[in-house]
Design an enzyme around this catalytic site. Structure first.
Site: not given
Length: 347
Positions: A15, A256
């Protein structure tokens, strides 16, 4: 434009990594950014020099803030009521609502194209009557694209592989180099044994944290290193993590941010997708491999790496290289995420 990006840290490398790259890219294009974050500790090693135009602030301090032009709610982090009330107040005072964007997780699944850019009316609470919109990163032209700084290709072209590896203590003389950034992949033991027995000298560059712990456990159990020389890396800045990917012949990545950076690196890769209890990660991985147009060998490697349901196949280096390069070329033909996001929120 003036941006407020809100981030709650679930995985220090995930994140916050995406949010910092987003903030830094916006700042690099002349915008001003406040990054409101509940745990900024990882920025001390991830981005020790900061970035022009970007200010990192504690999450709780936003309870008494005046929103800028755009509020980004990263990964469904759920804004405090005081923050939502401030957005509503600004909408009344300015005669128009600050853009409110829910930046979602990355996926190659088909539904992403359908959901990208959809509005989400707020029906209750202090934000009643406001509208936020979903912005989905993605791999296709009908999504929000991927983070890519304007100077990325130029920096990669200037990169000195030998000098960077030497600075990491790697005595590189043309041997194969592999990076390892993962959780605890079921296929680690099978793959490592194959690499050790291959007879091809290989430098394995292991990132700290869970990848290092999993590798040390394997070695403590007596796994022979054979042709593999293991190097234990320190925590790397985001710039140096890019350098790691550029300096390796194959990159094992997770999550990610590192997947996207590995695609831009244009080197063969394998993705350790974050496992979910309901098994949703399996469909997500299959969708990515479909988009990648992965050959059978690369699909088998991902199955073995992520699920351990088969022995790791021989790594088809040339075939994997061609696949990733072709995928990168497709992506380079699409606008990057920040270019699209700025246009998306423009008044």
């Amino acid at each position: 434009m003036r941006w407020d990006i809100f981030c709650k840290v679930i995985d220090n490398h995930g994140d916050i990594g995406v949010c910092w790259r987003l903030a830094a890219d916006l700042g690099g294009r002349g915008d001003t950014v406040r990054l409101w974050i509940d745990d900024p500790s990882a920025l001390a090693w991830m981005a020790p020099a900061g970035a022009p135009g970007v200010e990192a602030l504690p999450w709780d301090a936003a309870r008494t803030f005046e929103p800028g032009d755009v509020v980004v709610e990263a990964f469904g982090c759920e804004l405090d009521e005081a923050v939502v009330a401030a957005i509503a107040r600004a909408a009344r005072e300015r005669g128009r609502q600050p853009a409110w964007v829910n930046l979602e997780y990355l996926s190659a699944e088909a539904w992403v194209e359908r959901c990208h850019a959809l509005p989400s009316p707020v029906l209750s609470g202090p934000g009643q009557g406001l509208t936020k919109r979903f912005f989905y990163p993605g791999f296709t032209p009908r999504t929000g694209g991927l983070l890519r700084e304007p100077d990325l290709a130029e920096r990669q072209q200037r990169f000195d592989r030998a000098a960077w590896l030497a600075a990491q203590g790697v005595d590189w003389r043309g041997e194969r180099v592999v990076s390892l950034f993962c959780y605890e992949p079921p296929g680690l033991q099978s793959w490592f044994s194959q690499l050790a027995a291959s007879g091809t000298p290989t430098h394995l560059l292991v990132t700290p944290g869970r990848a290092a712990a999993a590798t040390r456990k394997l070695l403590d159990q007596g796994a022979p290193t054979g042709a593999v020389t293991v190097h234990w890396l320190p925590l790397l800045t985001q710039r140096d993590y890019d350098h790691l990917l550029w300096g390796c012949d194959f990159n094992f990545v997770r999550g990610e941010d590192s997947l996207v950076r590995a695609l831009w690196a244009g080197r063969p890769l394998a993705w350790h997708i974050y496992p979910q209890d309901d098994g949703a990660h399996e469909a997500k991985l299959d969708a990515f491999l479909d988009w990648l147009q992965a050959p059978a060998s690369l699909r088998q490697l991902h199955r073995a790496w992520n699920f351990g349901d088969a022995a790791a196949p021989a790594m088809a280096w040339d075939e994997s290289q061609a696949t990733v390069r072709a995928a990168r070329d497709r992506l380079l033909g699409q606008p990057d995420l920040v270019t699209q996001l700025r246009a998306f929120v423009a008044p």
